[in-house]
Design a protein around this motif. Structure first.
Motif, PDB file in Angstrom:
ATOM      1  N   ASP A  15       0.845  -1.188   0.000  1.00 46.75           N
ATOM      2  CA  ASP A  15       0.000   0.000   0.000  1.00 46.75           C
ATOM      3  C   ASP A  15       0.880   1.237   0.000  1.00 46.75           C
ATOM      4  O   ASP A  15       1.995   1.225   0.539  1.00 46.75           O
ATOM      5  N   ILE A  16       0.369   2.305  -0.606  1.00 45.37           N
ATOM      6  CA  ILE A  16       1.174   3.528  -0.734  1.00 45.37           C
ATOM      7  C   ILE A  16       0.296   4.773  -0.625  1.00 45.37           C
ATOM      8  O   ILE A  16      -0.838   4.786  -1.111  1.00 45.37           O
ATOM      9  N   VAL A  17       0.853   5.784   0.019  1.00 46.73           N
ATOM     10  CA  VAL A  17       0.304   7.137  -0.026  1.00 46.73           C
ATOM     11  C   VAL A  17       1.331   7.966  -0.786  1.00 46.73           C
ATOM     12  O   VAL A  17       2.507   8.002  -0.401  1.00 46.73           O
ATOM     13  N   ALA A  18       0.908   8.618  -1.847  1.00 50.60           N
ATOM     14  CA  ALA A  18       1.822   9.447  -2.623  1.00 50.60           C
ATOM     15  C   ALA A  18       1.303  10.873  -2.622  1.00 50.60           C
ATOM     16  O   ALA A  18       0.159  11.120  -3.027  1.00 50.60           O
ATOM     17  N   VAL A  19       2.126  11.792  -2.138  1.00 56.51           N
ATOM     18  CA  VAL A  19       1.723  13.191  -2.055  1.00 56.51           C
ATOM     19  C   VAL A  19       2.595  13.978  -3.030  1.00 56.51           C
ATOM     20  O   VAL A  19       3.821  14.079  -2.834  1.00 56.51           O
ATOM     21  N   ALA A  20       1.975  14.480  -4.076  1.00 59.34           N
ATOM     22  CA  ALA A  20       2.733  15.221  -5.089  1.00 59.34           C
ATOM     23  C   ALA A  20       1.793  16.152  -5.829  1.00 59.34           C
ATOM     24  O   ALA A  20       0.616  15.841  -6.022  1.00 59.34           O
ATOM     25  N   LYS A  21       2.347  17.262  -6.259  1.00 60.19           N
ATOM     26  CA  LYS A  21       1.566  18.309  -6.924  1.00 60.19           C
ATOM     27  C   LYS A  21       0.966  17.835  -8.246  1.00 60.19           C
ATOM     28  O   LYS A  21       1.439  16.879  -8.859  1.00 60.19           O
ATOM     29  N   THR A  72      -4.076  -1.097  -1.836  1.00 61.62           N
ATOM     30  CA  THR A  72      -4.731   0.210  -1.864  1.00 61.62           C
ATOM     31  C   THR A  72      -3.690   1.299  -2.041  1.00 61.62           C
ATOM     32  O   THR A  72      -2.659   1.306  -1.356  1.00 61.62           O
ATOM     33  N   LEU A  73      -3.972   2.204  -2.990  1.00 56.47           N
ATOM     34  CA  LEU A  73      -3.053   3.296  -3.314  1.00 56.47           C
ATOM     35  C   LEU A  73      -3.802   4.612  -3.168  1.00 56.47           C
ATOM     36  O   LEU A  73      -4.925   4.746  -3.673  1.00 56.47           O
ATOM     37  N   MET A  74      -3.189   5.546  -2.485  1.00 55.09           N
ATOM     38  CA  MET A  74      -3.833   6.849  -2.342  1.00 55.09           C
ATOM     39  C   MET A  74      -2.913   7.926  -2.897  1.00 55.09           C
ATOM     40  O   MET A  74      -1.747   8.026  -2.507  1.00 55.09           O
ATOM     41  N   PHE A  75      -3.452   8.730  -3.840  1.00 58.73           N
ATOM     42  CA  PHE A  75      -2.696   9.833  -4.438  1.00 58.73           C
ATOM     43  C   PHE A  75      -3.388  11.128  -4.063  1.00 58.73           C
ATOM     44  O   PHE A  75      -4.622  11.222  -4.111  1.00 58.73           O
ATOM     45  N   THR A  76      -2.612  12.105  -3.655  1.00 56.63           N
ATOM     46  CA  THR A  76      -3.190  13.349  -3.185  1.00 56.63           C
ATOM     47  C   THR A  76      -2.177  14.476  -3.387  1.00 56.63           C
ATOM     48  O   THR A  76      -0.964  14.235  -3.388  1.00 56.63           O
ATOM     49  N   ALA A  77      -2.696  15.691  -3.584  1.00 54.49           N
ATOM     50  CA  ALA A  77      -1.791  16.834  -3.746  1.00 54.49           C
ATOM     51  C   ALA A  77      -1.453  17.454  -2.400  1.00 54.49           C
ATOM     52  O   ALA A  77      -0.431  18.129  -2.264  1.00 54.49           O
ATOM     53  N   LEU A  89      -5.862   1.958   4.372  1.00 57.76           N
ATOM     54  CA  LEU A  89      -4.601   1.387   3.897  1.00 57.76           C
ATOM     55  C   LEU A  89      -3.951   0.566   5.008  1.00 57.76           C
ATOM     56  O   LEU A  89      -4.165   0.823   6.194  1.00 57.76           O
ATOM     57  N   VAL A  90      -3.154  -0.420   4.603  1.00 54.83           N
ATOM     58  CA  VAL A  90      -2.461  -1.281   5.563  1.00 54.83           C
ATOM     59  C   VAL A  90      -0.956  -1.047   5.443  1.00 54.83           C
ATOM     60  O   VAL A  90      -0.381  -1.269   4.384  1.00 54.83           O
ATOM     61  N   LYS A  91      -0.363  -0.595   6.528  1.00 55.94           N
ATOM     62  CA  LYS A  91       1.079  -0.334   6.588  1.00 55.94           C
ATOM     63  C   LYS A  91       1.616   0.329   5.317  1.00 55.94           C
ATOM     64  O   LYS A  91       2.541  -0.184   4.670  1.00 55.94           O
ATOM     65  N   PRO A  92       1.029   1.454   4.948  1.00 54.93           N
ATOM     66  CA  PRO A  92       1.482   2.078   3.701  1.00 54.93           C
ATOM     67  C   PRO A  92       2.883   2.663   3.821  1.00 54.93           C
ATOM     68  O   PRO A  92       3.301   3.068   4.910  1.00 54.93           O
ATOM     69  N   ILE A  93       3.552   2.716   2.693  1.00 53.98           N
ATOM     70  CA  ILE A  93       4.748   3.544   2.567  1.00 53.98           C
ATOM     71  C   ILE A  93       4.262   4.887   2.062  1.00 53.98           C
ATOM     72  O   ILE A  93       3.384   4.958   1.196  1.00 53.98           O
ATOM     73  N   GLN A  94       4.790   5.956   2.632  1.00 50.88           N
ATOM     74  CA  GLN A  94       4.423   7.281   2.155  1.00 50.88           C
ATOM     75  C   GLN A  94       5.570   7.893   1.372  1.00 50.88           C
ATOM     76  O   GLN A  94       6.732   7.843   1.805  1.00 50.88           O
ATOM     77  N   VAL A  95       5.238   8.460   0.226  1.00 47.15           N
ATOM     78  CA  VAL A  95       6.211   9.140  -0.626  1.00 47.15           C
ATOM     79  C   VAL A  95       5.742  10.573  -0.814  1.00 47.15           C
ATOM     80  O   VAL A  95       4.619  10.803  -1.260  1.00 47.15           O
ATOM     81  N   ASN A  96       6.593  11.530  -0.470  1.00 46.09           N
ATOM     82  CA  ASN A  96       6.276  12.935  -0.693  1.00 46.09           C
ATOM     83  C   ASN A  96       7.263  13.505  -1.698  1.00 46.09           C
ATOM     84  O   ASN A  96       8.461  13.212  -1.623  1.00 46.09           O
ATOM     85  N   ILE A  97       6.752  14.342  -2.599  1.00 47.95           N
ATOM     86  CA  ILE A  97       7.633  15.062  -3.510  1.00 47.95           C
ATOM     87  C   ILE A  97       7.573  16.541  -3.137  1.00 47.95           C
ATOM     88  O   ILE A  97       6.488  17.132  -3.146  1.00 47.95           O
ATOM     89  N   GLY A  98       8.714  17.113  -2.819  1.00 46.76           N
ATOM     90  CA  GLY A  98       8.771  18.534  -2.451  1.00 46.76           C
ATOM     91  C   GLY A  98       8.135  18.788  -1.103  1.00 46.76           C
ATOM     92  O   GLY A  98       7.958  17.868  -0.305  1.00 46.76           O
ATOM     93  N   ASN A  99       7.779  20.042  -0.869  1.00 47.92           N
ATOM     94  CA  ASN A  99       7.125  20.395   0.388  1.00 47.92           C
ATOM     95  C   ASN A  99       5.671  19.965   0.351  1.00 47.92           C
ATOM     96  O   ASN A  99       4.993  20.140  -0.651  1.00 47.92           O
ATOM     97  N   VAL A 100       5.224  19.408   1.462  1.00 47.83           N
ATOM     98  CA  VAL A 100       3.855  18.908   1.519  1.00 47.83           C
ATOM     99  C   VAL A 100       2.977  19.892   2.280  1.00 47.83           C
ATOM    100  O   VAL A 100       3.283  20.262   3.405  1.00 47.83           O
ATOM    101  N   ASP A 101       1.905  20.342   1.622  1.00 47.32           N
ATOM    102  CA  ASP A 101       0.928  21.226   2.294  1.00 47.32           C
ATOM    103  C   ASP A 101       0.003  20.393   3.136  1.00 47.32           C
ATOM    104  O   ASP A 101      -0.523  19.378   2.680  1.00 47.32           O
ATOM    105  N   GLU A 102      -0.221  20.838   4.367  1.00 47.90           N
ATOM    106  CA  GLU A 102      -1.073  20.052   5.245  1.00 47.90           C
ATOM    107  C   GLU A 102      -2.493  20.602   5.356  1.00 47.90           C
ATOM    108  O   GLU A 102      -2.891  21.557   4.891  1.00 47.90           O
TER     109      GLU A 102
END
Ligand code: ADP
Ligand code: MG
Length: 237
Positions: free
Chosen positions: A64-70, A205-210, A224-237
């Motif tokens: 599972d993955i959470v990917a945060v990128a613009k 399960t994969l979650m993509f978000t800006a 999600l189950v034990k996801p790896i999170q990947v962020n590109i650049g600064n992440v807005d919260e």
């Protein structure tokens, strides 16, 4: 070739979670099937984007993955290509329902994703259909009845079709929430949760978000189950 850490520093990639695999710094090291490589070369892409480089090896491990990128960072192929490979390995019968399900907030986005899936999935003979509101249900239901590997849907319309019992999600094993932040902003959380209840727990399960606000973190923790999170650049919260 560059070390994983040097590549991540150069492209402002930060990762969290256990045993994160090294990014694919080129298409050649990804080991994609030849029909997929052919499509990528036909598109004239010189190299993976940073989110693709880091998310592909994670997703191809079945995690599972959470990917945060613009916006504009190439997230669509970030989940579609591993989805095609997942499909190829699953050997499901598309007449029994889709194997890959992508949820997206709007008709416009859903059709863009479908177009990308059709373009890049052509040599892999992948069938894909799109379900969205503001259009008659008839043609969408007829597409479903023919059998499809990939469904790209807005949560409202998919929920309507589920309530009509005209789609079966019991063989979905690759679930993507694209633009998760926008889907929650638009109030789709109840529909998303109802849809996910129809998808087997044994899935990827994969979650993509800006952006990565509290509401998105909450639903990620639930789905999600034990996801790896990947962020590109600064992440807005
Ligand atoms: P996002 O979902 O992050 O907003 P998209 O997936 O829509 O971004 O991709 C933005 C654009 O970049 C699209 O036109 C897509 O075809 C293109 N693209 C995707 N991957 C690559 C790549 N590796 N190299 C160059 N362009 C790419
Ligand atoms: Mg996108």
């Amino acid at each position: 070739s560059m070390s994983a850490d040097a590549y991540r520093r150069r492209h402002e990639i930060t990762v969290s979670g256990g045993d994160v695999p090294a990014p694919f710094t080129s298409f050649e090291v990804a080991g994609f099937p030849s029909e997929i490589l052919r499509e990528v070369h036909n598109a004239g892409f010189p190299s993976p984007t940073p989110i693709q480089a880091q998310s592909w090896p994670i997703t191809l491990q079945g995690r599972d993955i959470v990917a945060v990128a613009k916006t504009g960072s190439g997230k669509t192929l970030g989940y579609l290509i591993p989805g095609f490979i997942h499909l190829k390995n699953s050997r499901n019968d598309p007449r029994m329902g889709p194997t890959v399900l992508v949820l997206a907030p709007t008709r416009e986005l859903a059709t863009q994703i479908r177009d990308e899936a059709v373009k890049f999935g052509r040599s892999s003979r992948i069938s894909c259909t799109c379900l969205y509101g503001g259009a008659p249900k008839g043609p969408q239901l007829r597409d479903l009845d023919r059998g499809v590997d990939v469904v790209v849907a807005t949560p409202g319309r998919l929920n309507d079709i589920l309530e009509m019992r005209r789609i079966n999600l019991h063989q979905v094993s690759y679930l993507v929430l694209d633009e998760a932040d926008r889907m929650l902003d638009m109030g789709f959380e109840p529909q998303i949760r109802k849809i996910v209840r129809e998808v087997p727990a044994r899935r990827q399960t994969l979650m993509f978000t800006a952006t990565w606000p509290k509401e998105v973190r909450k639903i990620a923790a639930d789905l999600l189950v034990k996801p790896i999170q990947v962020n590109i650049g600064n992440v807005d919260e």
